[in-house]
Design a protein around this motif. Structure first.
Motif, PDB file in Angstrom:
ATOM      1  N   ILE A 237      40.441  20.304  65.993  1.00 54.15           N
ATOM      2  CA  ILE A 237      41.248  19.225  65.433  1.00 54.15           C
ATOM      3  C   ILE A 237      40.321  18.089  65.007  1.00 54.15           C
ATOM      4  O   ILE A 237      39.676  17.464  65.854  1.00 54.15           O
ATOM      5  CB  ILE A 237      42.290  18.727  66.444  1.00 54.15           C
ATOM      6  CG1 ILE A 237      43.142  19.896  66.942  1.00 54.15           C
ATOM      7  CG2 ILE A 237      43.145  17.644  65.821  1.00 54.15           C
ATOM      8  CD1 ILE A 237      43.939  20.590  65.853  1.00 54.15           C
ATOM      9  N   ASN A 238      40.248  17.831  63.722  1.00 51.77           N
ATOM     10  CA  ASN A 238      39.382  16.789  63.183  1.00 51.77           C
ATOM     11  C   ASN A 238      40.209  15.572  62.781  1.00 51.77           C
ATOM     12  O   ASN A 238      41.449  15.598  62.798  1.00 51.77           O
ATOM     13  CB  ASN A 238      38.617  17.315  61.968  1.00 51.77           C
ATOM     14  CG  ASN A 238      37.795  18.548  62.296  1.00 51.77           C
ATOM     15  OD1 ASN A 238      37.101  18.583  63.296  1.00 51.77           O
ATOM     16  ND2 ASN A 238      37.884  19.568  61.454  1.00 51.77           N
ATOM     17  N   ILE A 239      39.490  14.524  62.383  1.00 53.88           N
ATOM     18  CA  ILE A 239      40.168  13.392  61.758  1.00 53.88           C
ATOM     19  C   ILE A 239      40.815  13.904  60.470  1.00 53.88           C
ATOM     20  O   ILE A 239      40.197  14.676  59.729  1.00 53.88           O
ATOM     21  CB  ILE A 239      39.162  12.265  61.476  1.00 53.88           C
ATOM     22  CG1 ILE A 239      38.664  11.678  62.807  1.00 53.88           C
ATOM     23  CG2 ILE A 239      39.784  11.176  60.620  1.00 53.88           C
ATOM     24  CD1 ILE A 239      37.655  10.577  62.639  1.00 53.88           C
ATOM     25  N   PRO A 240      42.053  13.533  60.184  1.00 56.67           N
ATOM     26  CA  PRO A 240      42.742  14.077  58.998  1.00 56.67           C
ATOM     27  C   PRO A 240      41.877  14.017  57.745  1.00 56.67           C
ATOM     28  O   PRO A 240      41.247  12.994  57.450  1.00 56.67           O
ATOM     29  CB  PRO A 240      43.989  13.197  58.887  1.00 56.67           C
ATOM     30  CG  PRO A 240      44.254  12.754  60.287  1.00 56.67           C
ATOM     31  CD  PRO A 240      42.917  12.598  60.928  1.00 56.67           C
ATOM     32  N   LEU A 241      41.851  15.122  57.029  1.00 57.13           N
ATOM     33  CA  LEU A 241      41.012  15.222  55.835  1.00 57.13           C
ATOM     34  C   LEU A 241      41.370  14.171  54.802  1.00 57.13           C
ATOM     35  O   LEU A 241      40.488  13.632  54.114  1.00 57.13           O
ATOM     36  CB  LEU A 241      41.158  16.626  55.236  1.00 57.13           C
ATOM     37  CG  LEU A 241      40.408  16.897  53.932  1.00 57.13           C
ATOM     38  CD1 LEU A 241      38.909  16.753  54.138  1.00 57.13           C
ATOM     39  CD2 LEU A 241      40.748  18.290  53.411  1.00 57.13           C
ATOM     40  N   VAL A 242      42.639  13.846  54.678  1.00 57.38           N
ATOM     41  CA  VAL A 242      43.052  12.890  53.665  1.00 57.38           C
ATOM     42  C   VAL A 242      42.439  11.520  53.927  1.00 57.38           C
ATOM     43  O   VAL A 242      42.074  10.795  52.980  1.00 57.38           O
ATOM     44  CB  VAL A 242      44.598  12.811  53.619  1.00 57.38           C
ATOM     45  CG1 VAL A 242      45.163  12.339  54.949  1.00 57.38           C
ATOM     46  CG2 VAL A 242      45.054  11.897  52.490  1.00 57.38           C
ATOM     47  N   TYR A 243      42.285  11.141  55.193  1.00 58.30           N
ATOM     48  CA  TYR A 243      41.679   9.842  55.493  1.00 58.30           C
ATOM     49  C   TYR A 243      40.199   9.844  55.137  1.00 58.30           C
ATOM     50  O   TYR A 243      39.681   8.884  54.563  1.00 58.30           O
ATOM     51  CB  TYR A 243      41.889   9.513  56.972  1.00 58.30           C
ATOM     52  CG  TYR A 243      41.573   8.073  57.322  1.00 58.30           C
ATOM     53  CD1 TYR A 243      41.566   7.094  56.348  1.00 58.30           C
ATOM     54  CD2 TYR A 243      41.298   7.701  58.628  1.00 58.30           C
ATOM     55  CE1 TYR A 243      41.290   5.777  56.657  1.00 58.30           C
ATOM     56  CE2 TYR A 243      41.015   6.392  58.942  1.00 58.30           C
ATOM     57  CZ  TYR A 243      41.014   5.439  57.958  1.00 58.30           C
ATOM     58  OH  TYR A 243      40.736   4.138  58.252  1.00 58.30           O
ATOM     59  N   THR A 244      39.512  10.925  55.457  1.00 60.48           N
ATOM     60  CA  THR A 244      38.104  11.026  55.087  1.00 60.48           C
ATOM     61  C   THR A 244      37.943  11.002  53.575  1.00 60.48           C
ATOM     62  O   THR A 244      37.012  10.373  53.035  1.00 60.48           O
ATOM     63  CB  THR A 244      37.506  12.314  55.666  1.00 60.48           C
ATOM     64  OG1 THR A 244      37.696  12.327  57.087  1.00 60.48           O
ATOM     65  CG2 THR A 244      36.021  12.416  55.375  1.00 60.48           C
ATOM     66  N   GLN A 245      38.839  11.651  52.861  1.00 59.42           N
ATOM     67  CA  GLN A 245      38.771  11.648  51.404  1.00 59.42           C
ATOM     68  C   GLN A 245      39.035  10.259  50.835  1.00 59.42           C
ATOM     69  O   GLN A 245      38.367   9.835  49.875  1.00 59.42           O
ATOM     70  CB  GLN A 245      39.774  12.650  50.836  1.00 59.42           C
ATOM     71  CG  GLN A 245      39.409  14.106  51.081  1.00 59.42           C
ATOM     72  CD  GLN A 245      40.491  15.043  50.581  1.00 59.42           C
ATOM     73  OE1 GLN A 245      41.642  14.649  50.421  1.00 59.42           O
ATOM     74  NE2 GLN A 245      40.117  16.299  50.358  1.00 59.42           N
ATOM     75  N   VAL A 246      39.980   9.544  51.405  1.00 57.34           N
ATOM     76  CA  VAL A 246      40.295   8.199  50.920  1.00 57.34           C
ATOM     77  C   VAL A 246      39.090   7.281  51.082  1.00 57.34           C
ATOM     78  O   VAL A 246      38.723   6.529  50.160  1.00 57.34           O
ATOM     79  CB  VAL A 246      41.526   7.637  51.662  1.00 57.34           C
ATOM     80  CG1 VAL A 246      41.676   6.136  51.416  1.00 57.34           C
ATOM     81  CG2 VAL A 246      42.785   8.355  51.221  1.00 57.34           C
ATOM     82  N   VAL A 247      38.464   7.325  52.249  1.00 57.67           N
ATOM     83  CA  VAL A 247      37.315   6.454  52.499  1.00 57.67           C
ATOM     84  C   VAL A 247      36.154   6.817  51.581  1.00 57.67           C
ATOM     85  O   VAL A 247      35.508   5.943  50.972  1.00 57.67           O
ATOM     86  CB  VAL A 247      36.903   6.543  53.976  1.00 57.67           C
ATOM     87  CG1 VAL A 247      35.615   5.780  54.219  1.00 57.67           C
ATOM     88  CG2 VAL A 247      38.009   5.995  54.864  1.00 57.67           C
ATOM     89  N   THR A 248      35.864   8.101  51.454  1.00 55.23           N
ATOM     90  CA  THR A 248      34.760   8.533  50.593  1.00 55.23           C
ATOM     91  C   THR A 248      35.026   8.157  49.140  1.00 55.23           C
ATOM     92  O   THR A 248      34.129   7.651  48.435  1.00 55.23           O
ATOM     93  CB  THR A 248      34.554  10.043  50.719  1.00 55.23           C
ATOM     94  OG1 THR A 248      34.359  10.380  52.094  1.00 55.23           O
ATOM     95  CG2 THR A 248      33.356  10.495  49.913  1.00 55.23           C
ATOM     96  N   LEU A 249      36.247   8.386  48.675  1.00 53.92           N
ATOM     97  CA  LEU A 249      36.591   8.049  47.300  1.00 53.92           C
ATOM     98  C   LEU A 249      36.504   6.548  47.064  1.00 53.92           C
ATOM     99  O   LEU A 249      36.031   6.091  46.002  1.00 53.92           O
ATOM    100  CB  LEU A 249      38.001   8.554  46.985  1.00 53.92           C
ATOM    101  CG  LEU A 249      38.500   8.364  45.547  1.00 53.92           C
ATOM    102  CD1 LEU A 249      37.621   9.142  44.579  1.00 53.92           C
ATOM    103  CD2 LEU A 249      39.960   8.791  45.426  1.00 53.92           C
ATOM    104  N   ALA A 250      36.939   5.753  48.028  1.00 51.95           N
ATOM    105  CA  ALA A 250      36.895   4.299  47.873  1.00 51.95           C
ATOM    106  C   ALA A 250      35.458   3.802  47.769  1.00 51.95           C
ATOM    107  O   ALA A 250      35.140   2.947  46.921  1.00 51.95           O
ATOM    108  CB  ALA A 250      37.603   3.633  49.049  1.00 51.95           C
ATOM    109  N   VAL A 251      34.573   4.319  48.609  1.00 51.68           N
ATOM    110  CA  VAL A 251      33.188   3.846  48.600  1.00 51.68           C
ATOM    111  C   VAL A 251      32.484   4.236  47.304  1.00 51.68           C
ATOM    112  O   VAL A 251      31.841   3.402  46.639  1.00 51.68           O
ATOM    113  CB  VAL A 251      32.429   4.395  49.825  1.00 51.68           C
ATOM    114  CG1 VAL A 251      30.944   4.042  49.741  1.00 51.68           C
ATOM    115  CG2 VAL A 251      33.027   3.829  51.104  1.00 51.68           C
TER     116      VAL A 251
END
Length: 595
Positions: A237-251
């Protein structure tokens, strides 16, 4: 391998403090971001050269480029990069530390098994080592599922056999279990079951002294199996992929916009002539700002007129280091079982756990003879210092907040003012407070509640001692008045309870205590309890109620009187259940031992 640097920051007294850590390369910020840094600013300066050398010759294209750069600068500030990165990194760091705390350590089990299953014989030693090897085998099986480095070291069960963690027979059992579950479930728990069964066998064979020792060992093995399960859950169980994608896309979106928005522009200066913009000159130069700036001019693209051309975007570089470094921290800690510099030392953990557990288990049964105390007869020994350590002796005793409190003689005088809280107790109170007060009085020795507010009217005993308040009789009499005037009691409560030092022989004869309540068997029984639960020898002629108990004519004849039992029986009006007690019972029986 984890980078340790606290040995370089053991004191904050140095000039610059932690700036000395900036020169460390392994695990540093610069090592993490230098490829992205070179790519970003390579593109930045490439666009800058293209604008300064080519677009300046084409005014229309130059204006379009400048408008796009102003647009990127204006709207890139609306990206909530600080909020997204801050919350995301906080979650990742918390998860990273929780994973480290979930690593199983066999130290406690090895110490327990050395103490609870001692013995220098070959059988005891083999049992201890087998338990330690199996728990380490289960740990490796769990790490193979979450760590790339461990998986490449032990890719198959045969490699576990070659390393010595498993035998051929155990490898066959592991493969059979894999086939049984169709390789859909992890089986790191299997070796722990072997260890628990071996401990149970050792108990049956007498190698473990008692069942409690066996329980402790089995429970410790179970704890290690549960911690392995937690590691597997973190890998699953990881940190939700969508949150990681949002942060990466924002940066990355933010810094792509900064490629254009942070460019130093040279917009043409215009003047308004006959309601039309007419070019008046070039953008002023920073080295000669006052000479090249034309009064009354403006640019038509919305660029900041006070932004000089400094060529190198210093603060953009700093912002890139902070934000991109923040993102790299999350990328590094997201999977601490990888190959980054700050990832967990899984190879060291495996070797260390196996070696330390074997060493601890082999120490069982070795003779340990205590020597004479090095401090001799000193009750408060002090340890010695070296010449260097003596320089750091800043205080012999911790400083407490009240150490510097100084009071005058007048402030330390004992005052005669009574408490307002105590005066409120004299006023009207509710029934709950009265019951609590009565319970407190009963729980306190009766001699401490002698009240004599009016010495002239205070009743005294024959020997002149003050009369004490009998709380037991007061409570029972209040209860009798509420139930009716015809209540009778088999308990003879003395009207006067004397002080222990002034008990008369007549009173001693009156209060007959059973043998089991004597001072020898219950030394902590208070005089209140002795007087409350004492039963006087009553003859049949003195109490007709006792005749009914002995003759069996009463409805309560089936109840037998025993030492320490209080029996009160109501009158005829209450015998039919119509009395004040609601018909629940006619005779109230209290067992003194369960009072």
């Amino acid at each position: 391998m984890t980078v340790s640097y606290t040995h370089l920051s053991h004191t904050a007294g140095w000039v610059g403090g932690l700036t000395r850590l900036l020169v460390i390369w392994k695990g540093s910020l610069f090592k993490q971001i230098w490829p992205d840094f070179l790519l970003f600013f390579g593109l930045y300066f490439l666009l800058s050269f293209f604008y300064r050398l080519i677009l300046v010759e084409y005014e229309d294209s130059k204006v379009v480029y400048e408008l796009f750069c102003v647009y990127c600068k204006k709207y890139s500030e609306r990206i909530p990069i600080t909020f997204l990165l801050g919350f995301y990194v906080t979650q990742v760091v918390s998860r990273w530390w929780s994973q480290f705390m979930s690593l199983p350590w066999p130290d406690t089990l090895a110490r327990y098994i050395a103490v609870y299953m001692p013995g220098t014989d070959a059988k005891s030693r083999n049992y201890r080592r087998a338990v330690c090897r199996w728990v380490n085998l289960g740990n490796v099986l769990a790490l193979r599922l979450v760590s790339y480095k461990v998986m490449v070291r032990f890719p198959t069960y045969e490699h576990l056999v070659e390393s010595g963690l498993a035998t051929n027979k155990e490898m066959i059992q592991l493969k059979q279990m894999d086939d049984l579950v169709n390789k859909q479930h992890q089986i790191s728990w299997f070796p722990f079951m072997w260890a628990q069964n071996l401990l149970r066998k050792a108990r049956k064979e007498g190698l473990i002294a008692n069942d409690w020792f066996t329980h402790v060992l089995i429970k410790e093995v179970d704890n290690m199996a549960n911690m392995n399960g937690m590691l597997i859950c973190y890998g699953w169980i990881n940190i939700p992929l969508v949150y990681t994608q949002v942060v990466t896309l924002a940066v990355y979106t933010y810094f792509i916009s900064c490629l254009f928005g942070r460019q130093y522009l040279l917009p043409t200066q215009y003047k308004v002539v006959d309601n039309a913009y007419v070019p008046a000159g070039d953008f002023p130069v920073a080295s000669s700002w006052t000479e090249t700036k034309i009064a009354g001019t403006m640019n038509i693209i919305g660029y900041d007129e006070n932004m000089a051309d400094f060529y190198i975007p210093v603060f953009t570089i700093l912002q890139y280091l902070f934000y991109m470094g923040w993102l790299k921290v999350a990328e590094t800690l997201l999977n601490p079982f990888g190959e980054d510099d700050d990832d967990f030392d899984t190879y060291y953990l495996i070797e260390r756990n196996l070696q330390v557990s074997y060493i601890m288990s082999d120490e069982a049964g070795l003779p340990i003879d205590p020597e004479n105390d090095p401090f001799g007869f000193s009750n408060a020994p002090e340890l010695k210092h070296t010449t260097l350590s003596a320089k750091f002796m800043d205080d012999e005793r911790p400083h407490m907040p009240t150490d510097g409190l100084n009071l005058t003689d007048e402030q330390t005088n004992i005052t005669a003012v009574t408490s307002r809280r105590g005066s409120k107790m004299l006023g009207p109170t509710n029934i709950g407070s009265k019951l609590n007060l009565a319970g407190n009085i009963l729980a306190t020795p009766i001699t401490e509640h002698t009240e004599n507010p009016h010495p002239a009217r205070s009743p005294t005993l024959g020997n002149g001692s003050p009369r004490s308040f009998n709380m037991a009789r007061h409570l029972l009499s209040s209860r009798d008045e509420s139930r009716g005037p015809a209540l009778h009691s088999l308990v003879d409560i003395p009207d006067i309870i004397e002080e222990e030092s002034t008990l008369t022989s007549a009173h001693e004869k009156h209060v007959q205590l059973p043998v089991e309540w004597s001072g020898n068997s219950s030394p902590r029984t208070s005089r209140n309890e002795q007087c409350l639960f004492s039963v006087t020898k009553v003859s049949d002629s003195d109490n007709p109620s006792l005749k009914s108990f002995r003759s069996g004519d009463s409805e309560t004849s089936a109840k037998k009187l025993t030492a320490g039992m209080l029996v009160t029986e109501g009158d005829d009006a209450n015998e039919d259940g119509d009395g004040d007690d609601g018909g629940e019972c006619d005779g109230d029986i209290f067992d003194a031992e369960g009072w």
